[in-house]
Design a protein around this motif. Structure first.
Motif, short mmCIF file in Angstrom:
data_model
loop_
_atom_site.label_atom_id
_atom_site.label_comp_id
_atom_site.label_asym_id
_atom_site.label_seq_id
_atom_site.Cartn_x
_atom_site.Cartn_y
_atom_site.Cartn_z
N ILE A 128 -2.60 3.84 -10.11
CA ILE A 128 -3.69 3.17 -9.59
C ILE A 128 -4.81 3.44 -8.36
O ILE A 128 -4.04 4.10 -7.87
CB ILE A 128 -3.24 1.40 -9.46
CG1 ILE A 128 -2.27 0.79 -10.15
CG2 ILE A 128 -4.58 0.85 -8.33
CD1 ILE A 128 -2.34 -0.37 -9.93
N PRO A 129 -6.20 3.69 -8.93
CA PRO A 129 -6.96 4.44 -8.32
C PRO A 129 -7.19 3.30 -6.25
O PRO A 129 -6.82 2.52 -6.86
CB PRO A 129 -7.96 4.68 -8.35
CG PRO A 129 -7.80 3.52 -9.52
CD PRO A 129 -6.70 3.21 -9.85
N GLY A 130 -7.00 3.94 -5.12
CA GLY A 130 -6.85 3.85 -4.30
C GLY A 130 -7.48 4.28 -3.09
O GLY A 130 -8.15 5.58 -3.36
N PRO A 131 -7.85 3.87 -1.80
CA PRO A 131 -7.58 5.08 -0.97
C PRO A 131 -6.43 6.08 -0.90
O PRO A 131 -5.65 5.45 -0.70
CB PRO A 131 -8.19 3.29 -0.11
CG PRO A 131 -7.46 2.41 -0.11
CD PRO A 131 -7.45 2.61 -1.65
N GLU A 132 -6.64 7.26 -0.08
CA GLU A 132 -6.02 8.37 -0.31
C GLU A 132 -5.50 8.16 1.25
O GLU A 132 -5.85 8.09 2.53
CB GLU A 132 -6.96 9.70 -0.09
CG GLU A 132 -7.64 9.79 -1.24
CD GLU A 132 -6.01 10.17 -2.91
OE1 GLU A 132 -5.02 10.45 -2.31
OE2 GLU A 132 -6.33 9.30 -3.24
N GLU A 133 -4.41 7.86 0.53
CA GLU A 133 -3.15 7.43 2.01
C GLU A 133 -2.73 8.78 3.08
O GLU A 133 -2.84 10.44 2.69
CB GLU A 133 -2.10 6.83 1.40
CG GLU A 133 -0.82 8.10 0.95
CD GLU A 133 -1.16 7.51 -0.84
OE1 GLU A 133 -0.56 7.70 -1.61
OE2 GLU A 133 -2.29 7.45 -1.13
N GLY A 134 -2.75 8.12 3.97
CA GLY A 134 -2.44 9.66 5.01
C GLY A 134 -1.69 9.04 5.95
O GLY A 134 -1.56 8.31 5.93
N PRO A 135 -1.04 9.61 6.88
CA PRO A 135 -0.43 9.76 8.80
C PRO A 135 -1.54 8.38 9.17
O PRO A 135 -2.44 8.36 9.37
CB PRO A 135 -0.21 10.36 9.03
CG PRO A 135 -0.35 11.59 8.49
CD PRO A 135 -2.10 11.77 7.45
N SER A 136 -0.43 7.45 9.39
CA SER A 136 -1.83 6.01 9.76
C SER A 136 -1.67 5.92 11.32
O SER A 136 -0.14 6.78 11.80
CB SER A 136 -1.08 4.68 9.22
OG SER A 136 0.41 4.40 9.30
N LEU A 167 1.79 2.45 -12.33
CA LEU A 167 1.10 1.44 -11.51
C LEU A 167 0.82 2.85 -10.47
O LEU A 167 -0.32 2.98 -9.65
CB LEU A 167 2.30 1.48 -10.92
CG LEU A 167 2.41 -0.57 -11.17
CD1 LEU A 167 4.15 -1.09 -10.15
CD2 LEU A 167 1.33 -1.57 -11.62
N ALA A 168 1.72 3.95 -10.41
CA ALA A 168 1.40 5.03 -9.72
C ALA A 168 -0.36 5.66 -10.02
O ALA A 168 -0.62 6.29 -9.34
CB ALA A 168 2.06 6.58 -9.90
#
Lengths: 387, 547
Positions: free
Chosen positions: B539-547, B536-537
């Protein structure tokens, strides 16, 4: 099902942990008759969808005190209600991924200690002791409070439900609250999908749907529902004791009594604002990356299921507890923003006292529904939106 | 329909491993009561043959190939699954352990209870790895049509689409043999785990996530998805229904394909085509046929030919035997004395259930189909569901003989090849709800009178939830499968409700006095089968960062 009476002393909208606990405190004080209406089935909302964390590390004194009382209540819950929520005080570990994050934990740590709780600084080695298998370098340290803990949400719901029925409180499911009937500036009745129910007091404890209900009553409110996702893995032998949280991305996870790793992550901004309780591939990817990055040994562990629920968020991160300034008899018990289970036992005791016309120890400038109208800066906020 | 999982080390039916002595391959203990368990479903869903390999936890021996050298049963038994001291819990608590109200007195012992219970839960400890393992990035593919499942109907659709020039058509299947030569390119054995609702803004609105057995996830974008995932043989409620030796028809066939003789004199429960399949596969090993209703003339003829006794209109009350089935107790329906048959196996061949997960995930409107007693998607004559671009064919759509399944599949392929625009959500007429009672409803109503002996009736084998706990939830006033699931834990285990849900819906229907379609359904959450975090890791997705 239909309400047994045509008039009630209090009608509570929402049979989640906030509504049930409010009714419990009211019933104990002899207020009656009480009716709870809910649009779904028991535990269909956030009370049946949360990660079960109960922490006392907060950014405001009032919330720390509410949380401490709640921890005490959950310690007694099995004795008081006959249901075992498996409340396990195995701590909350706030992780800091770098020195700056560690520094940001300082003020909370100081505040928590000044309230007499034994929050400890933990270095990287200490983190590795609490979280066996953590990737070296993934955290430089953190804070740990051993009396925080986790519980199973469901027994809390069943225990309250049983106690309320024994106390003669009516709980009706599958009923939609449509609005209130006013008598000048006062509540006279609740309008529902099954007709009118006369009452001088309506408590809005509808969680993720509370904004909708307030608006149906013509009231302007500041809370807003957001969708959060969560997942559970296959059950593993116990290796992780505390709830682990990270402020930078809102990551939280713990290992339940059954051995599953259960956790989530703050959602990315959703331009659609959808509150459909569905799952997304994007969340599965982000959460899996965060977990495997922190605990590489989990790579081969299977995810059993993912689900979602609603946080009832407020702009300052604090719940809304108080009578609406524009409508007498309409009491807010909402805006808990993913912390309803944590704060329910103590905060609903204040709700009950408000309903009965007693004074409470919560500052309206901090918890009241009218606080958002004033633009006063320097009001306290809770930025830690964590499991 | 997918029936026989392949042994991955063989390429076809001819290359079967040599026969092994009778008996079931791998010991396993159940999660709560440490009851002995042996392979049950044989197709990779139940909890009964979990093993761990060097690389993975909790894989199924039935899919990896039994018994595998260097592979250990995933078990929390001590000292071994065969001789397990924790099995005393089964005898000490004949009516079950109440985790909802128990373990709370005296208060001073609560922490000790928690430590012991936690210690006993869970299957295995993950390997401690301190280095970041490179997660296989999710492969991305795009095609015109994705066909999920390569049984009779799935193959018919894929062949017909290709014949009509639709290109490219991709196929995936959990069973490698059926994918060979059909997949382009071949992904090996792969399971569609998540089909989210379509995103109409994309050129390929549908995105299906497929987990490969060798590891890694594939995101297949397509304009149409044809779901041909077939079905599986259902479980049955009776006392001792989890004894080693109780297997589904799928399980019996799968074990035999792997070279085992799971039994030497078993009873078959069921009177339909699956019972005939079992008789054909096991010419000498069937000692009796038991059925809830009258038995049809063709099965009567086969039984007469082989001298197999028949027990029509009978309740299967209990399977007895310490480690495995030794005897089976029956009672004629409508009352009568208890009869005991010698048997070392029970083959459940009475009911086949379609896989509904992908349809629920993508948001298709579902209908209660009273014939199998399960949910199926609402479809138009071409198999189109209410979700634009998603089609159902074969057993996933209707219970029919295979030739009809092929015909139906061809009509679906024709509609897709002709470029018929996917119907929107509204044009389909709601097919709600023809609700003739399921044949097992009357059966279970009679059987419930037998509940209450000293033998456990396991309603949810993954989590050891007892039938008596469902009855108790009902007596406390909890209504509907969603609440009963949360109250009892039913359907929250590794199979995510596949084996407990079909019977639980019927039981709740009886207890609540309303049709099964009114009892509700457990939300089908992704993934369809447990999927590795490492997969699952990717899966492409929006880059996460501090929210």
């Amino acid at each position: 099902m239909k309400a047994e009476r045509s008039e009630y002393r209090v009608v509570i909208v929402g049979a989640g942990v906030i509504g049930l606990y409010t009714a419990h405190h009211l019933a104990r004080r002899g207020a009656g008759p009480i009716l709870i209406v809910d649009r779904g089935f028991l535990s269909s909302g956030a009370s049946g969808r949360n990660g079960g964390g109960v922490r006392q590390q907060w950014q405001t004194r009032a919330t720390i005190r509410l949380a401490r009382e709640s921890v005490a209540a959950y310690r007694r819950f099995a004795r008081d209600f006959g249901y075992n929520p498996w409340f396990r005080q195995s701590g909350y570990l706030f992780l800091a991924e770098d020195a700056a994050a560690l520094e940001r934990l300082g003020p909370v740590h100081e505040l928590v200690r000044s309230e007499g709780l034994s929050s400890e600084w933990v270095d990287a080695a200490g983190v590795a002791r609490h979280v066996p298998g953590i990737r070296p370098g993934a955290a430089v340290g953190g804070t740990y409070l051993g009396s925080d803990g986790t519980l199973y949400p469901f027994p809390v719901v069943w225990g309250l439900h049983d106690a309320l029925r024994a106390a003669g409180v009516e709980i009706l499911h599958g009923i939609e609250a449509l609005g209130v009937e006013r008598d000048g500036g006062r509540v006279r009745a609740l309008q529902t999908s099954r007709g009118r129910i006369a009452t001088p007091t309506v408590v809005n404890a509808a969680g993720g749907w509370s904004r909708e209900f307030s608006e149906r009553c013509g009231l302007a409110v500041a809370n807003r529902a957001t969708r959060h996702e969560i997942l559970a893995t296959e059950p593993l032998k116990p290796f992780l004791d505390p709830m682990v949280v990270r402020a930078s991305d809102g990551l939280y996870f713990s290992q339940t009594m059954r051995g599953e790793i259960v956790g989530g992550l703050s959602p990315l901004a959703d331009p659609t604002g959808s509150i459909a309780m569905s799952s997304s591939a994007g969340f599965l990817g982000r959460m899996a990356r965060a977990l495997v990055d922190l605990l590489p040994g989990l790579a081969s562990v299977g995810v059993l299921r993912a689900w979602s629920g609603l946080y009832d968020d407020t702009p300052d991160g604090l719940p809304i507890v108080g009578e609406d300034p524009a409508l007498s008899g309409f009491v807010h018990a909402n805006g808990f923003g993913g912390h309803g289970m944590m704060l329910a036992p103590s905060s609903t005791e204040r709700v009950a006292r408000l309903v009965l016309g007693e004074r409470i120890d919560l500052d309206p400038a901090e918890f009241g529904p009218g606080r958002f109208a004033s633009t006063g800066s320097g009001r306290p906020t809770e930025a830690l939106q964590l499991g | 329909m997918n029936r026989t999982p392949a042994d991955p080390r063989t390429s076809g039916d001819d290359a079967r491993p040599p026969p092994r002595p009778p008996g079931l391959p791998i010991g396993q203990r159940s999660i709560r009561y440490h009851r002995p368990r042996a392979p049950f479903c044989g197709i990779g869903y139940c909890t009964n043959c979990l093993v761990r390999t060097d690389a993975r936890l909790n894989v199924r021996a039935c899919r990896e190939g039994y018994p595998v050298d260097g592979v250990r049963p995933t078990s929390h038994a001590w000292p071994s699954p065969r001789w397990d001291l924790f099995a005393v819990f089964d005898g000490l608590f004949p009516h079950g352990i109440d985790t909802l109200r128990g373990f709370r007195r005296p208060a001073i012992l609560v922490r000790a209870y928690q430590r012991v219970v936690r210690r006993l839960a869970g299957y295995a400890t993950p390997r401690v790895a301190t280095a970041r393992a490179p997660a296989p990035p999710t492969q991305r593919r795009a095609c015109e049509v994705l066909v999920i499942g390569q049984g009779t109907a799935g193959r018919a659709v894929a062949d017909e689409l290709r014949r009509r020039g639709v290109d490219p058509v991709m196929t995936v299947d959990r069973d490698r043999r059926r994918s060979e030569g059909a997949a382009s390119p071949d992904l090996g054995r792969a399971t569609a785990v998540f089909l989210p609702p379509p995103d109409p803004a994309q050129p390929h609105p549908l995105r299906c996530y497929v987990a490969r057995d060798v590891g890694g996830l594939v995101e297949i974008a397509s304009r149409r998805v044809v779901v041909a995932t077939g079905g599986y043989d259902a479980s049955l409620l009776f006392a001792g229904n989890d004894r080693p030796g109780v297997v589904t028809a799928d399980g019996a066939v799968s074990l035999a394909s792997a070279g085992f003789s799971p039994f030497s004199h078993a009873i078959v429960f069921g009177d339909g085509p699956r019972a005939r399949d079992v008789l054909a596969r096991f010419p000498r090993e069937i000692a009796a046929i038991v059925a809830p209703n009258e038995i049809g003339p063709d099965l009567v003829a086969i039984a007469a030919d082989r001298g197999i006794p028949l027990y029509p209109r009978s309740l299967l009350v209990r399977a007895e035997g310490r480690r495995g089935v030794r005897r089976v107790a029956l009672r004629a329906r409508g009352g009568g004395p208890l009869m005991t048959l010698e048997a070392d196996g029970v083959v459940l061949a009475h009911r086949r259930i379609p896989h509904p997960q992908l349809f629920f995930q993508c948001g298709a409107r579902m209908r209660w189909d009273p014939r199998p007693g399960a949910y199926r998607p609402v479809t138009d004559p071409t198999g189109a569901t209410t979700v634009p671009g998603v089609y159902a064919v074969g057993f996933a759509r209707e219970s029919a003989v295979p030739s009809d399944a092929e015909g139906g599949a061809r009509r679906t392929a024709e509609a897709i090849a002709a470029g018929a625009p996917p119907p929107g959500p509204e044009p389909l007429a709601p097919a709600e709800p023809l609700d003739p009672p399921h044949p097992l409803l009357g059966y279970y109503r009679e059987l419930l009178a037998e509940l209450g002996g000293r033998e456990k009736w396991i309603a949810c084998p993954c989590e050891d939830v007892l039938l008596s706990e469902i009855v108790e939830a009902n007596e406390r006033g909890y209504r509907g499968i969603e609440v009963v699931k949360r109250y009892t834990g039913l359907g929250t285990g590794l199979c995510q409700g596949r084996y407990c849900l079909p019977d639980a819906l019927l039981i709740l229907s009886i207890l609540e006095g309303r049709p099964p379609s009114r009892v509700g359904y457990i939300t089908q959450r992704p993934p369809v089968v447990p999927t590795r975090l490492a997969d699952l890791a990717g899966i492409p997705g929006p880059e996460e960062g501090p929210s």
